[in-house]
Design a protein around this motif. Structure first.
Motif, PDB file in Angstrom:
ATOM      1  N   TRP A  31       0.828  -1.208   0.000  1.00  0.00           N
ATOM      2  CA  TRP A  31       0.000   0.000   0.000  1.00  0.00           C
ATOM      3  C   TRP A  31       0.856   1.250   0.000  1.00  0.00           C
ATOM      4  CZ3 TRP A  31      -4.636  -2.073  -0.504  1.00  0.00           C
ATOM      5  CH2 TRP A  31      -4.870  -3.321   0.065  1.00  0.00           C
ATOM      6  N   PRO A  32       0.356   2.326  -0.595  1.00  0.00           N
ATOM      7  CA  PRO A  32       1.088   3.582  -0.461  1.00  0.00           C
ATOM      8  C   PRO A  32       0.987   4.072   0.980  1.00  0.00           C
ATOM      9  CG  PRO A  32      -1.045   3.968  -1.488  1.00  0.00           C
ATOM     10  CD  PRO A  32      -0.893   2.477  -1.352  1.00  0.00           C
ATOM     11  N   ILE A  33       2.068   4.567   1.525  1.00  0.00           N
ATOM     12  CA  ILE A  33       2.088   5.044   2.902  1.00  0.00           C
ATOM     13  C   ILE A  33       2.509   6.507   2.910  1.00  0.00           C
ATOM     14  CG2 ILE A  33       3.071   4.770   5.212  1.00  0.00           C
ATOM     15  CD1 ILE A  33       1.409   2.373   4.371  1.00  0.00           C
ATOM     16  N   GLY A  34       1.708   7.320   3.548  1.00  0.00           N
ATOM     17  CA  GLY A  34       1.998   8.746   3.610  1.00  0.00           C
ATOM     18  C   GLY A  34       2.249   9.226   5.019  1.00  0.00           C
ATOM     19  N   TRP A  35       3.091  10.245   5.127  1.00  0.00           N
ATOM     20  CA  TRP A  35       3.316  10.947   6.390  1.00  0.00           C
ATOM     21  C   TRP A  35       2.646  12.314   6.306  1.00  0.00           C
ATOM     22  CZ3 TRP A  35       5.137   9.444  10.977  1.00  0.00           C
ATOM     23  CH2 TRP A  35       5.915   8.280  11.060  1.00  0.00           C
ATOM     24  N   PHE A  36       1.994  12.681   7.396  1.00  0.00           N
ATOM     25  CA  PHE A  36       1.312  13.964   7.500  1.00  0.00           C
ATOM     26  C   PHE A  36       1.749  14.634   8.805  1.00  0.00           C
ATOM     27  CE2 PHE A  36      -1.943  13.225   4.211  1.00  0.00           C
ATOM     28  CZ  PHE A  36      -1.811  11.855   4.042  1.00  0.00           C
ATOM     29  N   ARG A  37       1.529  15.934   8.858  1.00  0.00           N
ATOM     30  CA  ARG A  37       1.779  16.595  10.124  1.00  0.00           C
ATOM     31  C   ARG A  37       0.716  17.642  10.388  1.00  0.00           C
ATOM     32  NH1 ARG A  37       7.180  20.391   9.261  1.00  0.00           N
ATOM     33  NH2 ARG A  37       6.206  22.008   7.959  1.00  0.00           N
ATOM     34  N   GLN A  38       0.458  17.836  11.672  1.00  0.00           N
ATOM     35  CA  GLN A  38      -0.483  18.854  12.136  1.00  0.00           C
ATOM     36  C   GLN A  38       0.311  19.833  12.983  1.00  0.00           C
ATOM     37  OE1 GLN A  38      -4.343  18.662  11.930  1.00  0.00           O
ATOM     38  NE2 GLN A  38      -3.845  20.816  12.162  1.00  0.00           N
ATOM     39  N   VAL A  39       0.592  20.964  12.388  1.00  0.00           N
ATOM     40  CA  VAL A  39       1.333  22.011  13.089  1.00  0.00           C
ATOM     41  C   VAL A  39       0.326  22.921  13.790  1.00  0.00           C
ATOM     42  CG1 VAL A  39       2.873  23.975  12.762  1.00  0.00           C
ATOM     43  CG2 VAL A  39       3.215  21.900  11.439  1.00  0.00           C
ATOM     44  N   PRO A  40       0.619  23.346  15.027  1.00  0.00           N
ATOM     45  CA  PRO A  40      -0.332  24.196  15.757  1.00  0.00           C
ATOM     46  C   PRO A  40      -0.755  25.409  14.939  1.00  0.00           C
ATOM     47  CG  PRO A  40       1.404  23.508  17.225  1.00  0.00           C
ATOM     48  CD  PRO A  40       1.791  23.031  15.861  1.00  0.00           C
ATOM     49  N   GLY A  41      -2.061  25.611  14.862  1.00  0.00           N
ATOM     50  CA  GLY A  41      -2.588  26.775  14.169  1.00  0.00           C
ATOM     51  C   GLY A  41      -2.726  26.608  12.676  1.00  0.00           C
ATOM     52  N   LYS A  42      -2.357  25.436  12.160  1.00  0.00           N
ATOM     53  CA  LYS A  42      -2.449  25.203  10.724  1.00  0.00           C
ATOM     54  C   LYS A  42      -3.205  23.908  10.438  1.00  0.00           C
ATOM     55  CE  LYS A  42       1.779  27.643   9.418  1.00  0.00           C
ATOM     56  NZ  LYS A  42       3.057  27.563   8.652  1.00  0.00           N
ATOM     57  N   GLU A  43      -3.656  23.783   9.214  1.00  0.00           N
ATOM     58  CA  GLU A  43      -4.337  22.564   8.815  1.00  0.00           C
ATOM     59  C   GLU A  43      -3.315  21.432   8.632  1.00  0.00           C
ATOM     60  OE1 GLU A  43      -8.147  24.519   6.424  1.00  0.00           O
ATOM     61  OE2 GLU A  43      -6.776  23.161   5.410  1.00  0.00           O
ATOM     62  N   ARG A  44      -3.805  20.221   8.734  1.00  0.00           N
ATOM     63  CA  ARG A  44      -2.954  19.066   8.494  1.00  0.00           C
ATOM     64  C   ARG A  44      -2.405  19.119   7.068  1.00  0.00           C
ATOM     65  NH1 ARG A  44      -6.186  13.940   9.025  1.00  0.00           N
ATOM     66  NH2 ARG A  44      -6.687  14.347   6.839  1.00  0.00           N
ATOM     67  N   GLU A  45      -1.147  18.796   6.900  1.00  0.00           N
ATOM     68  CA  GLU A  45      -0.551  18.804   5.575  1.00  0.00           C
ATOM     69  C   GLU A  45       0.176  17.495   5.294  1.00  0.00           C
ATOM     70  OE1 GLU A  45       2.735  21.509   4.898  1.00  0.00           O
ATOM     71  OE2 GLU A  45       3.349  21.416   7.007  1.00  0.00           O
ATOM     72  N   GLY A  46       0.138  17.113   4.049  1.00  0.00           N
ATOM     73  CA  GLY A  46       0.885  15.943   3.634  1.00  0.00           C
ATOM     74  C   GLY A  46       2.355  16.286   3.530  1.00  0.00           C
ATOM     75  N   VAL A  47       3.196  15.460   4.113  1.00  0.00           N
ATOM     76  CA  VAL A  47       4.641  15.703   4.122  1.00  0.00           C
ATOM     77  C   VAL A  47       5.338  14.889   3.035  1.00  0.00           C
ATOM     78  CG1 VAL A  47       6.752  15.464   5.486  1.00  0.00           C
ATOM     79  CG2 VAL A  47       4.627  16.237   6.595  1.00  0.00           C
ATOM     80  N   SER A  48       5.032  13.599   3.024  1.00  0.00           N
ATOM     81  CA  SER A  48       5.737  12.709   2.106  1.00  0.00           C
ATOM     82  C   SER A  48       4.933  11.439   1.926  1.00  0.00           C
ATOM     83  CB  SER A  48       7.127  12.395   2.666  1.00  0.00           C
ATOM     84  OG  SER A  48       7.851  11.564   1.776  1.00  0.00           O
ATOM     85  N   CYS A  49       5.229  10.721   0.847  1.00  0.00           N
ATOM     86  CA  CYS A  49       4.521   9.473   0.573  1.00  0.00           C
ATOM     87  C   CYS A  49       5.440   8.542  -0.203  1.00  0.00           C
ATOM     88  CB  CYS A  49       3.255   9.758  -0.224  1.00  0.00           C
ATOM     89  SG  CYS A  49       2.158   8.342  -0.438  1.00  0.00           S
ATOM     90  N   ILE A  50       5.291   7.248   0.039  1.00  0.00           N
ATOM     91  CA  ILE A  50       6.055   6.269  -0.721  1.00  0.00           C
ATOM     92  C   ILE A  50       5.073   5.318  -1.387  1.00  0.00           C
ATOM     93  CG2 ILE A  50       6.407   4.787   1.319  1.00  0.00           C
ATOM     94  CD1 ILE A  50       9.201   4.107   0.049  1.00  0.00           C
ATOM     95  N   ASP A  51       5.257   5.162  -2.681  1.00  0.00           N
ATOM     96  CA  ASP A  51       4.346   4.351  -3.476  1.00  0.00           C
ATOM     97  C   ASP A  51       4.603   2.867  -3.243  1.00  0.00           C
ATOM     98  OD1 ASP A  51       2.448   4.640  -5.965  1.00  0.00           O
ATOM     99  OD2 ASP A  51       3.831   3.006  -6.417  1.00  0.00           O
ATOM    100  N   ASN A  52       3.541   2.058  -3.359  1.00  0.00           N
ATOM    101  CA  ASN A  52       3.682   0.637  -3.112  1.00  0.00           C
ATOM    102  C   ASN A  52       4.179  -0.122  -4.336  1.00  0.00           C
ATOM    103  OD1 ASN A  52       0.927   1.509  -3.831  1.00  0.00           O
ATOM    104  ND2 ASN A  52       0.573  -0.664  -4.132  1.00  0.00           N
ATOM    105  N   SER A  53       3.909   0.385  -5.524  1.00  0.00           N
ATOM    106  CA  SER A  53       4.213  -0.387  -6.726  1.00  0.00           C
ATOM    107  C   SER A  53       5.704  -0.372  -7.063  1.00  0.00           C
ATOM    108  CB  SER A  53       3.415   0.141  -7.916  1.00  0.00           C
ATOM    109  OG  SER A  53       3.733   1.498  -8.154  1.00  0.00           O
ATOM    110  N   ASP A  54       6.321   0.809  -7.015  1.00  0.00           N
ATOM    111  CA  ASP A  54       7.717   0.883  -7.406  1.00  0.00           C
ATOM    112  C   ASP A  54       8.582   1.674  -6.429  1.00  0.00           C
ATOM    113  OD1 ASP A  54       7.221   3.455  -9.999  1.00  0.00           O
ATOM    114  OD2 ASP A  54       6.827   3.432  -7.848  1.00  0.00           O
ATOM    115  N   GLY A  55       8.013   2.049  -5.292  1.00  0.00           N
ATOM    116  CA  GLY A  55       8.786   2.760  -4.288  1.00  0.00           C
ATOM    117  C   GLY A  55       9.036   4.222  -4.596  1.00  0.00           C
ATOM    118  N   THR A  56       8.332   4.759  -5.588  1.00  0.00           N
ATOM    119  CA  THR A  56       8.479   6.186  -5.896  1.00  0.00           C
ATOM    120  C   THR A  56       8.121   7.007  -4.657  1.00  0.00           C
ATOM    121  OG1 THR A  56       7.923   5.835  -8.213  1.00  0.00           O
ATOM    122  CG2 THR A  56       7.694   8.073  -7.372  1.00  0.00           C
ATOM    123  N   THR A  57       8.909   8.038  -4.411  1.00  0.00           N
ATOM    124  CA  THR A  57       8.668   8.879  -3.248  1.00  0.00           C
ATOM    125  C   THR A  57       8.177  10.262  -3.663  1.00  0.00           C
ATOM    126  OG1 THR A  57      10.998   9.534  -3.226  1.00  0.00           O
ATOM    127  CG2 THR A  57      10.364   7.674  -1.836  1.00  0.00           C
TER     128      THR A  57
END
Length: 124
Positions: A31-57
Motif C-alpha cells: 500500500w502507499p504510505i503517507g506521512w502527514f503533520r499537524q502544526v499548531p494553528g495550521k491545517e494538516r498537511e501531507g509531508v511525504s509518501c512512498i508508493d507501493n508499486s515501485d517505491g516512488t517517493t
C-alpha cells in the motif's frame, strides 16, 4: 489492521529525528504510505509518501530537502527522516494509507486509514 507512528520527542533546532510508522495486520509494502503533520494553528498537511508499486517517493514542495521517506519491508515499517529541524516543524506527525487500494500517493490527502500520531517538539 493498524498503523502506529513513533519516534517523536523534544529536539533542539538543527537536530534530526527518524520517525517510524509500523504496520500490524497487513503488509505495508502493498500500500502507499503517507506521512502527514499537524502544526499548531495550521491545517494538516501531507509531508511525504512512498508508493507501493515501485517505491516512488513524493514530498511536499516546501519541505523537500530535509525530509526523507523510506521503507523496510522486513520490519514492515516506513520511516521519515527529518534533518535540520526547525521550531516550525513542531507538531504531531501521523502516517496513513488507503486500505481500499484506490488512493495513490498523488492524492494522499484522501487516505482513509490513519494511525495514532507522534509528537515532535523542536525547541532550545
Amino acid at each position: 489492521v493498524q498503523l502506529q507512528a513513533s519516534g517523536g520527542g523534544l529536539v533542539q533546532p538543527g537536530g534530526s529525528l527518524r520517525l517510524s510508522c509500523a504496520a500490524s495486520g497487513f503488509t505495508l509494502d502493498k500500500w502507499p504510505i503517507g506521512w502527514f503533520r499537524q502544526v499548531p494553528g495550521k491545517e494538516r498537511e501531507g509531508v511525504s509518501c512512498i508508493d507501493n508499486s515501485d517505491g516512488t517517493t513524493y514530498y511536499a514542495p516546501s519541505l523537500k530537502g530535509r525530509f526523507t521517506i523510506s521503507r523496510d519491508n522486513v520490519k514492515n515499517t516506513v520511516y521519515l527522516q527529518i534533518t535540520d529541524l526547525k521550531p516550525e516543524d513542531t507538531g504531531v506527525y501521523s502516517c496513513a494509507t488507503d486500505l481500499g487500494g484506490r488512493v495513490p500517493c498523488e492524492t494522499m490527502d484522501d487516505f482513509t486509514s490513519w494511525g495514532q500520531g507522534t509528537k515532535v517538539t523542536v525547541s532550545s
